[in-house]
Design an enzyme around this catalytic site. Structure first.
Site, PDB file in Angstrom:
ATOM      1  N   CYS A   1     -33.685  -3.943  28.108  1.00 28.48           N
ATOM      2  CA  CYS A   1     -32.325  -4.229  28.580  1.00 28.48           C
ATOM      3  C   CYS A   1     -32.338  -4.921  29.940  1.00 28.48           C
ATOM      4  O   CYS A   1     -31.326  -5.464  30.368  1.00 28.48           O
ATOM      5  CB  CYS A   1     -31.503  -2.943  28.657  1.00 28.48           C
ATOM      6  SG  CYS A   1     -32.128  -1.768  29.871  1.00 28.48           S
TER       7      CYS A   1
ATOM      8  N   ASP B   1     -32.610  -3.512  32.859  1.00 31.02           N
ATOM      9  CA  ASP B   1     -32.078  -2.704  33.955  1.00 31.02           C
ATOM     10  C   ASP B   1     -33.211  -2.190  34.844  1.00 31.02           C
ATOM     11  O   ASP B   1     -34.316  -1.925  34.379  1.00 31.02           O
ATOM     12  CB  ASP B   1     -31.276  -1.521  33.397  1.00 31.02           C
ATOM     13  CG  ASP B   1     -29.965  -1.982  32.772  1.00 31.02           C
ATOM     14  OD1 ASP B   1     -29.696  -3.188  32.822  1.00 31.02           O
ATOM     15  OD2 ASP B   1     -29.232  -1.141  32.246  1.00 31.02           O
TER      16      ASP B   1
ATOM     17  N   CYS C   1     -26.703  -0.755  33.785  1.00 32.17           N
ATOM     18  CA  CYS C   1     -25.477  -0.406  33.070  1.00 32.17           C
ATOM     19  C   CYS C   1     -24.835   0.851  33.663  1.00 32.17           C
ATOM     20  O   CYS C   1     -25.427   1.533  34.502  1.00 32.17           O
ATOM     21  CB  CYS C   1     -25.804  -0.176  31.603  1.00 32.17           C
ATOM     22  SG  CYS C   1     -26.673   1.377  31.332  1.00 32.17           S
TER      23      CYS C   1
ATOM     24  N   CYS D   1     -31.224   5.102  28.907  1.00 31.64           N
ATOM     25  CA  CYS D   1     -30.838   4.981  30.320  1.00 31.64           C
ATOM     26  C   CYS D   1     -31.258   6.257  31.073  1.00 31.64           C
ATOM     27  O   CYS D   1     -31.675   6.187  32.239  1.00 31.64           O
ATOM     28  CB  CYS D   1     -29.343   4.753  30.453  1.00 31.64           C
ATOM     29  SG  CYS D   1     -28.689   3.563  29.270  1.00 31.64           S
TER      30      CYS D   1
HETATM   31 FE1  FES Z   1     -30.743  -0.090  29.728  1.00 36.00          FE
HETATM   32 FE2  FES Z   1     -28.678   1.373  30.376  1.00 36.00          FE
HETATM   33  S1  FES Z   1     -28.688  -0.325  29.014  1.00 36.00           S
HETATM   34  S2  FES Z   1     -30.649   1.416  31.280  1.00 36.00           S
END
Ligand code: FES
Length: 139
Positions: free
Chosen positions: A37, A39, A62, A106
């Site tokens: 993702c 992040d 996110c 996450c």
């Molecule tokens: Fe990857 Fe939340 S979408 S940490």
């Protein structure tokens, strides 16, 4: 966002995250990124006499990543290193009243950012963190 049925606690920690920022004289810093993702989390811990007296974070990610970072920093304060190492992503998600299945990764990022900060603390103190050091570290 409500489509995903976030709990009130998740929304609260997303809208009012606790412990955002840096600790300039941190005892350990952990950087973790999720390559899927994209992040990224950075976790700072301050340790005194083997107790975590402060924790802060910076998360580029996110809403669930921000909420889990906020919660994990709250959970870890006042804990010993050994206790902190037992904090799982499941415990973080439960403390937030649960996360949608697609957002569980996450909470894994939050657990690993904490472990990366603890690993950094270990290394700075000549201890071997290989038993728990996460693999998703970024620099
Ligand atoms: Fe990857 Fe939340 S979408 S940490």
């Amino acid at each position: 966002m409500t489509d995903l049925n976030y709990s009130e606690k998740v929304m609260d920690h997303f809208l009012h995250p606790r412990n955002v920022g840096e600790i300039p004289d941190a005892s350990g810093i952990g950087n973790i990124g999720n390559p899927v993702c994209g992040d990224v989390m950075r976790m700072y811990i301050k340790v005194e006499n083997d107790l975590i007296v402060d924790a802060k974070f910076k998360t580029f990610g996110c809403g669930a990543a921000i909420s889990t970072s906020s919660m994990v920093t709250e959970m870890v304060k006042g804990k010993s290193i050994e206790e902190a190492l037992l904090i799982t992503n499941k415990a973080v998600a439960e403390a937030l009243g649960g996360l949608p299945a697609v957002k569980l990764h996450c909470s894994v990022l939050a657990e690993q950012a904490l472990k990366a900060a603890l690993a950094d603390y270990y290394r700075r103190n000549g201890r071997d963190p290989s038993a728990f050091e996460p693999k998703l570290e970024t620099h």
